[in-house]
Write an enzyme that holds these catalytic residues in place. Structure first.
Site, PDB file in Angstrom:
ATOM      1  N   ASP A 115       0.858  -1.186   0.000  1.00  0.00           N
ATOM      2  CA  ASP A 115       0.000   0.000   0.000  1.00  0.00           C
ATOM      3  C   ASP A 115       0.898   1.242   0.000  1.00  0.00           C
ATOM      4  O   ASP A 115       1.330   1.706  -1.054  1.00  0.00           O
ATOM      5  CB  ASP A 115      -0.915  -0.086   1.225  1.00  0.00           C
ATOM      6  CG  ASP A 115      -1.988   0.987   1.243  1.00  0.00           C
ATOM      7  OD1 ASP A 115      -1.940   1.908   0.411  1.00  0.00           O
ATOM      8  OD2 ASP A 115      -2.882   0.935   2.114  1.00  0.00           O
ATOM      9  N   VAL A 168      -9.352  -2.816   1.992  1.00  0.00           N
ATOM     10  CA  VAL A 168      -9.821  -4.171   1.674  1.00  0.00           C
ATOM     11  C   VAL A 168      -9.505  -5.151   2.795  1.00  0.00           C
ATOM     12  O   VAL A 168      -8.540  -4.976   3.536  1.00  0.00           O
ATOM     13  CB  VAL A 168      -9.223  -4.685   0.341  1.00  0.00           C
ATOM     14  CG1 VAL A 168      -9.775  -3.905  -0.842  1.00  0.00           C
ATOM     15  CG2 VAL A 168      -7.697  -4.638   0.348  1.00  0.00           C
ATOM     16  N   ASP A 217      -6.885  -7.881   7.294  1.00  0.00           N
ATOM     17  CA  ASP A 217      -7.811  -7.735   8.422  1.00  0.00           C
ATOM     18  C   ASP A 217      -8.328  -6.313   8.579  1.00  0.00           C
ATOM     19  O   ASP A 217      -7.757  -5.348   8.071  1.00  0.00           O
ATOM     20  CB  ASP A 217      -7.103  -8.109   9.726  1.00  0.00           C
ATOM     21  CG  ASP A 217      -6.091  -7.029  10.161  1.00  0.00           C
ATOM     22  OD1 ASP A 217      -5.201  -6.685   9.343  1.00  0.00           O
ATOM     23  OD2 ASP A 217      -6.206  -6.523  11.297  1.00  0.00           O
ATOM     24  N   LYS A 266      -1.563  -1.686  -4.382  1.00  0.00           N
ATOM     25  CA  LYS A 266      -2.411  -0.492  -4.415  1.00  0.00           C
ATOM     26  C   LYS A 266      -1.512   0.705  -4.730  1.00  0.00           C
ATOM     27  O   LYS A 266      -1.087   1.442  -3.821  1.00  0.00           O
ATOM     28  CB  LYS A 266      -3.080  -0.321  -3.043  1.00  0.00           C
ATOM     29  CG  LYS A 266      -4.287   0.594  -3.062  1.00  0.00           C
ATOM     30  CD  LYS A 266      -4.651   1.039  -1.657  1.00  0.00           C
ATOM     31  CE  LYS A 266      -5.384  -0.006  -0.863  1.00  0.00           C
ATOM     32  NZ  LYS A 266      -5.825   0.517   0.462  1.00  0.00           N
TER      33      LYS A 266
HETATM   34  C1  PRP Z   1      -0.351  -4.831   6.310  1.00  0.00           C
HETATM   35  C2  PRP Z   1      -0.056  -5.728   5.111  1.00  0.00           C
HETATM   36  C3  PRP Z   1       1.319  -5.285   4.690  1.00  0.00           C
HETATM   37  C4  PRP Z   1       1.322  -3.815   5.021  1.00  0.00           C
HETATM   38  C5  PRP Z   1       1.100  -3.016   3.778  1.00  0.00           C
HETATM   39  O1  PRP Z   1       0.251  -5.393   7.425  1.00  0.00           O
HETATM   40  O2  PRP Z   1      -0.061  -7.095   5.473  1.00  0.00           O
HETATM   41  O3  PRP Z   1       2.339  -5.933   5.412  1.00  0.00           O
HETATM   42  O4  PRP Z   1       0.271  -3.599   5.959  1.00  0.00           O
HETATM   43  O5  PRP Z   1       1.001  -1.656   4.042  1.00  0.00           O
HETATM   44  P1  PRP Z   1       2.094  -0.567   3.674  1.00  0.00           P
HETATM   45  O6  PRP Z   1       2.536  -0.828   2.250  1.00  0.00           O
HETATM   46  O7  PRP Z   1       1.317   0.720   3.811  1.00  0.00           O
HETATM   47  O8  PRP Z   1       3.228  -0.663   4.645  1.00  0.00           O
HETATM   48  P2  PRP Z   1      -0.088  -4.983   8.931  1.00  0.00           P
HETATM   49  O9  PRP Z   1       0.961  -4.041   9.401  1.00  0.00           O
HETATM   50  O10 PRP Z   1      -1.513  -4.530   9.040  1.00  0.00           O
HETATM   51  O11 PRP Z   1       0.120  -6.371   9.683  1.00  0.00           O
HETATM   52  P3  PRP Z   1      -0.650  -7.769   9.449  1.00  0.00           P
HETATM   53  O12 PRP Z   1      -0.050  -8.418   8.227  1.00  0.00           O
HETATM   54  O13 PRP Z   1      -0.369  -8.533  10.698  1.00  0.00           O
HETATM   55  O14 PRP Z   1      -2.129  -7.456   9.263  1.00  0.00           O
END
Ligand code: PRP
Length: 183
Positions: A103, A153, A159, A131
């Protein structure tokens, strides 16, 4: 039951299956002689990594890291925290990081920089979802399943407040679910 909170399905189970198969074929071509270390970023990578590994037809090692930047909400905080470090030494290894989504790019950029610093020979990224409109730091994943629009999403690993990871598809949440005022 969980599906009642979903507004729209963006990537269906059938689409996921064909994306994973295509990525598996490409990665098998690219990595068959490299004995890579595939590092899954917990927790979101779990369904994608489990399905992808079954399509990789070459010797590899698996490990995991738990890195978090969202801390439960819908927007990245920019604070990338290592909750569990990778156990396998990465020095001189071809590393392939498996992600559910890129993201802002902050998480993957921080992890890639760390692994380069530790002497990895090469660090590449395979992500189910990209994204590009969310990007804050420059980061182009080498292997992308599908680009998605700028929406929050959930499902298939992703989550909202730790829920919905077990949905078999990726979709958007009904706005009332995340606009609820917390008590
Ligand atoms: C989410 C996803 C990626 C990250 C992407 O992880 O799994 O690792 O965010 O976002 P970014 O490109 O803006 O850094 P999260 O930190 O929510 O941990 P999780 O995988 O345990 O849900």
């Amino acid at each position: 039951m969980l599906s009642k909170d979903i507004e729209k399905v963006l990537v269906s189970p059938t689409e996921i299956q064909s994306i994973v198969k295509r990525l598996g074929e490409t990665l098998t071509d690219d990595y068959k002689d490299k004995f890579p270390l595939v590092i899954g970023l917990l927790k979101g990578c779990v369904p994608f990594m489990a399905d992808l590994l079954k399509e990789l037809d070459f010797p590899l090692e698996i490990d995991y890291m738990n890195v978090s930047s969202y801390h439960g909400g819908v927007e990245s905080t920019g604070d990338v925290k290592i909750i569990m470090d990778v156990g396998t030494p990465v020095k001189n290894r071809h590393v392939l990081i498996a992600e559910d989504i890129v993201d802002s790019g902050r998480t993957i950029r921080a992890v890639a920089e760390l692994l380069h610093y530790r002497g990895a020979k090469e660090v590449k990224i395979v992500t189910l979802l990209d994204k590009p409109t969310g990007r804050i730091v420059e980061m182009t994943p080498e292997y992308v399943g599908v680009n998605i629009p700028n929406a929050f999403v959930v499902g298939y690993g992703l989550d909202y407040e730790e829920k919905y990871r077990n949905l078999p598809y990726v979709g958007t949440l009904k706005p009332q679910i995340y606009s609820k005022i917390k008590e």
